[in-house]
Design a protein around this motif. Structure first.
Motif, mmCIF file in Angstrom:
data_model
loop_
_atom_site.group_PDB
_atom_site.id
_atom_site.type_symbol
_atom_site.label_atom_id
_atom_site.label_comp_id
_atom_site.label_asym_id
_atom_site.label_seq_id
_atom_site.Cartn_x
_atom_site.Cartn_y
_atom_site.Cartn_z
ATOM 1 N N LYS A 45 -12.699 5.955 20.126
ATOM 2 C CA LYS A 45 -13.558 4.886 19.613
ATOM 3 C C LYS A 45 -13.575 4.874 18.082
ATOM 4 O O LYS A 45 -13.440 5.901 17.432
ATOM 5 C CB LYS A 45 -14.985 5.073 20.132
ATOM 6 N N LYS A 46 -13.751 3.693 17.533
ATOM 7 C CA LYS A 46 -13.887 3.455 16.089
ATOM 8 C C LYS A 46 -12.621 3.785 15.298
ATOM 9 O O LYS A 46 -12.672 3.986 14.092
ATOM 10 C CB LYS A 46 -15.083 4.238 15.524
ATOM 11 N N VAL A 47 -11.494 3.823 15.983
ATOM 12 C CA VAL A 47 -10.214 4.030 15.312
ATOM 13 C C VAL A 47 -9.470 2.703 15.268
ATOM 14 O O VAL A 47 -9.389 1.995 16.272
ATOM 15 C CB VAL A 47 -9.349 5.080 16.049
ATOM 16 N N LYS A 48 -8.937 2.360 14.117
ATOM 17 C CA LYS A 48 -8.128 1.146 13.996
ATOM 18 C C LYS A 48 -6.673 1.509 14.257
ATOM 19 O O LYS A 48 -6.075 2.289 13.505
ATOM 20 C CB LYS A 48 -8.299 0.541 12.593
ATOM 21 N N TYR A 49 -6.108 0.964 15.327
ATOM 22 C CA TYR A 49 -4.741 1.296 15.733
ATOM 23 C C TYR A 49 -3.754 0.290 15.142
ATOM 24 O O TYR A 49 -3.886 -0.915 15.342
ATOM 25 C CB TYR A 49 -4.629 1.332 17.257
ATOM 26 N N ILE A 50 -2.789 0.819 14.410
ATOM 27 C CA ILE A 50 -1.760 0.004 13.758
ATOM 28 C C ILE A 50 -0.427 0.277 14.442
ATOM 29 O O ILE A 50 -0.037 1.436 14.598
ATOM 30 C CB ILE A 50 -1.638 0.352 12.265
ATOM 31 N N ILE A 51 0.260 -0.784 14.852
ATOM 32 C CA ILE A 51 1.582 -0.633 15.458
ATOM 33 C C ILE A 51 2.632 -0.775 14.356
ATOM 34 O O ILE A 51 2.739 -1.817 13.718
ATOM 35 C CB ILE A 51 1.814 -1.683 16.567
ATOM 36 N N CYS A 52 3.379 0.295 14.140
ATOM 37 C CA CYS A 52 4.363 0.294 13.060
ATOM 38 C C CYS A 52 5.383 1.405 13.293
ATOM 39 O O CYS A 52 5.017 2.517 13.690
ATOM 40 C CB CYS A 52 3.663 0.512 11.712
ATOM 41 N N ASP A 53 6.642 1.115 13.064
ATOM 42 C CA ASP A 53 7.711 2.102 13.157
ATOM 43 C C ASP A 53 7.982 2.628 11.743
ATOM 44 O O ASP A 53 8.488 1.903 10.888
ATOM 45 C CB ASP A 53 8.973 1.453 13.738
ATOM 46 N N ILE A 54 7.615 3.883 11.483
ATOM 47 C CA ILE A 54 7.718 4.420 10.123
ATOM 48 C C ILE A 54 9.170 4.590 9.656
ATOM 49 O O ILE A 54 9.413 4.788 8.461
ATOM 50 C CB ILE A 54 6.973 5.770 9.975
ATOM 51 N N SER A 55 10.119 4.516 10.584
ATOM 52 C CA SER A 55 11.525 4.598 10.170
ATOM 53 C C SER A 55 12.020 3.278 9.578
ATOM 54 O O SER A 55 13.101 3.213 9.009
ATOM 55 C CB SER A 55 12.411 5.005 11.354
ATOM 56 N N ARG A 56 11.199 2.217 9.679
ATOM 57 C CA ARG A 56 11.539 0.906 9.113
ATOM 58 C C ARG A 56 10.725 0.708 7.832
ATOM 59 O O ARG A 56 9.577 0.283 7.857
ATOM 60 C CB ARG A 56 11.267 -0.196 10.135
ATOM 61 N N LYS A 57 11.337 1.028 6.731
ATOM 62 C CA LYS A 57 10.659 1.107 5.440
ATOM 63 C C LYS A 57 9.972 -0.195 5.022
ATOM 64 O O LYS A 57 8.877 -0.180 4.447
ATOM 65 C CB LYS A 57 11.673 1.532 4.367
ATOM 66 N N LYS A 58 10.587 -1.303 5.335
ATOM 67 C CA LYS A 58 10.053 -2.599 4.900
ATOM 68 C C LYS A 58 8.704 -2.940 5.553
ATOM 69 O O LYS A 58 7.954 -3.772 5.035
ATOM 70 C CB LYS A 58 11.061 -3.708 5.192
ATOM 71 N N LEU A 59 8.403 -2.315 6.690
ATOM 72 C CA LEU A 59 7.138 -2.598 7.379
ATOM 73 C C LEU A 59 5.944 -1.920 6.711
ATOM 74 O O LEU A 59 4.811 -2.360 6.875
ATOM 75 C CB LEU A 59 7.220 -2.117 8.841
ATOM 76 N N LEU A 60 6.193 -0.848 5.979
ATOM 77 C CA LEU A 60 5.095 -0.028 5.496
ATOM 78 C C LEU A 60 4.170 -0.762 4.532
ATOM 79 O O LEU A 60 2.949 -0.652 4.617
ATOM 80 C CB LEU A 60 5.626 1.250 4.837
ATOM 81 N N ASP A 61 4.724 -1.540 3.606
ATOM 82 C CA ASP A 61 3.891 -2.244 2.629
ATOM 83 C C ASP A 61 2.975 -3.260 3.303
ATOM 84 O O ASP A 61 1.823 -3.441 2.905
ATOM 85 C CB ASP A 61 4.775 -2.939 1.583
ATOM 86 N N LYS A 62 3.486 -3.868 4.339
ATOM 87 C CA LYS A 62 2.713 -4.867 5.074
ATOM 88 C C LYS A 62 1.610 -4.223 5.918
ATOM 89 O O LYS A 62 0.494 -4.733 6.009
ATOM 90 C CB LYS A 62 3.656 -5.679 5.974
ATOM 91 N N LYS A 63 1.923 -3.088 6.512
ATOM 92 C CA LYS A 63 1.020 -2.471 7.490
ATOM 93 C C LYS A 63 0.068 -1.426 6.900
ATOM 94 O O LYS A 63 -1.032 -1.234 7.417
ATOM 95 C CB LYS A 63 1.849 -1.790 8.591
ATOM 96 N N LEU A 64 0.501 -0.719 5.832
ATOM 97 C CA LEU A 64 -0.235 0.469 5.403
ATOM 98 C C LEU A 64 -0.882 0.361 4.029
ATOM 99 O O LEU A 64 -1.374 1.355 3.501
ATOM 100 C CB LEU A 64 0.701 1.694 5.404
ATOM 101 N N ASN A 65 -0.930 -0.814 3.459
ATOM 102 C CA ASN A 65 -1.485 -0.982 2.119
ATOM 103 C C ASN A 65 -3.009 -1.140 2.182
ATOM 104 O O ASN A 65 -3.553 -2.211 1.932
ATOM 105 C CB ASN A 65 -0.839 -2.190 1.443
ATOM 106 N N LYS A 66 -3.709 -0.032 2.518
ATOM 107 C CA LYS A 66 -5.145 -0.127 2.777
ATOM 108 C C LYS A 66 -5.983 0.891 1.994
ATOM 109 O O LYS A 66 -7.131 1.135 2.308
ATOM 110 C CB LYS A 66 -5.403 0.057 4.283
ATOM 111 N N GLY A 67 -5.392 1.539 0.999
ATOM 112 C CA GLY A 67 -6.160 2.453 0.156
ATOM 113 C C GLY A 67 -6.554 3.750 0.823
ATOM 114 O O GLY A 67 -7.719 4.164 0.763
ATOM 115 N N PHE A 68 -5.591 4.412 1.443
ATOM 116 C CA PHE A 68 -5.870 5.670 2.136
ATOM 117 C C PHE A 68 -6.013 6.826 1.147
ATOM 118 O O PHE A 68 -5.309 6.900 0.143
ATOM 119 C CB PHE A 68 -4.751 6.006 3.134
#
Length: 301
Positions: A45-68
């Motif tokens: 509960k209370k976890v935000k689940y993101i679907i992303c393949d980390i081996s695909r570099k171009k996806l990271l900026d779109k999916k992970l740009n959230k100030g971790f």
């Protein structure tokens, strides 16, 4: 006060979901990255689940740009026989994450490495041993460690590498020795085994999660640490303990040949991690196995 954000790569896996369950009780905003949504028993509960393949570099900026603030990387392809996917997820995936976060103001990147990075190095393995990785998985983890060390030095990137040995416990997928043995015994099956003379190190999941919380609360050390119980045990003894506790099943020792590349003895010195974090494993093997058997009796028979 605004909650800090933690990103768990591989949060739908065995160790990842246990980590999220513990962090849920603390003051963090939680995110998980995986290629699939979690199965029902591993959804937290209370976890935000993101679907992303980390081996695909171009996806990271779109999916992970959230100030971790914190990243823990448990991610990677499970079937290590597939060389391309193993290298893509465990090495390229880690490299992509590090390259993405190296210019961001994160507090700590925790990389989950592997005992297989040592390969045939002498035991007990020590962090300053030379590594002789065997197989796709060990090599990919070793390359990831080397890259992270290089970036850490060049960019003052805050990291810790944890070389895990065998982690076991409740809700582990039935593709590892302990759950395979427990389920075979619960079903009262005869099951083939090697001669069981290999020595391995097994750490209960709760002890690992407690360590991770300690590490998150400290400044990044930019070091490598072995993580295990520090108490090697023969595979044959493990199988016999489970068999005795369940009271069913029949292990057939010697019916499976050891792989030619299998390492007979693999266990760590854990002096460095004990000294750095004042941590010691608390759950005995007997207690951990009892808890694990109870879980599969109740939920996974």
């Amino acid at each position: 006060m605004r909650k800090e954000k933690i990103l768990i790569i591989g949060g739908t896996g065995f160790i990842g979901h246990h980590t999220l369950k513990k962090l849920q009780k603390l003051n963090f905003e939680l995110y998980s990255v995986s290629t699939k949504y979690p199965r029902k028993s591993r959804k937290v509960k209370k976890v935000k689940y993101i679907i992303c393949d980390i081996s695909r570099k171009k996806l990271l900026d779109k999916k992970l740009n959230k100030g971790f603030s914190y990243i823990i990387n448990f991610g990677g392809y499970v079937d290590h026989k597939n060389k391309a996917k193993t290298m893509a997820s465990h090495y390229n995936g880690c490299k992509n994450l590090v390259d993405f976060f190296k210019y961001k103001k994160i507090k700590h990147f925790i990389q989950i490495g592997s005992s297989l990075e040592y390969g045939s190095s002498i035991t007990p393995n020590k962090e300053n041993n030379s590594c002789k990785p065997r197989g796709n998985y060990g090599l990919s983890k070793y390359k990831a460690s080397q890259y992270l060390k290089k970036i850490g030095k060049k960019y003052n990137f805050p990291f810790t590498i944890l070389r895990l040995y065998q982690i076991y416990g409740t809700n582990q997928s039935v593709n590892r020795l302990i759950p395979i043995t427990i389920k075979a015994c619960l079903k009262n099956k005869s099951f083939p085994c090697t001669n069981g003379l290999q020595r391995r190190d097994f750490l209960y999941i709760d002890d690992l999660i407690r360590l991770l919380i300690l590490i998150l609360r400290k400044k990044a050390s930019n070091k490598i640490f072995n993580v295990g119980s520090g108490k090697p045990i023969k595979i044959k003894k493990i199988i016999k303990i489970i068999n005795t506790k369940v009271g069913l099943g029949k292990p057939l020792f010697g019916k499976i040949k050891m792989r030619k590349d299998e390492i007979k003895n693999s266990f760590p010195s854990i002096s460095r991690i004990k000294n750095q974090y004042k941590w010691i494993p608390k759950v005995s093997f007997e207690k951990g196995i009892k808890n694990t058997i109870f879980f599969y009796e109740k939920y996974g028979k």
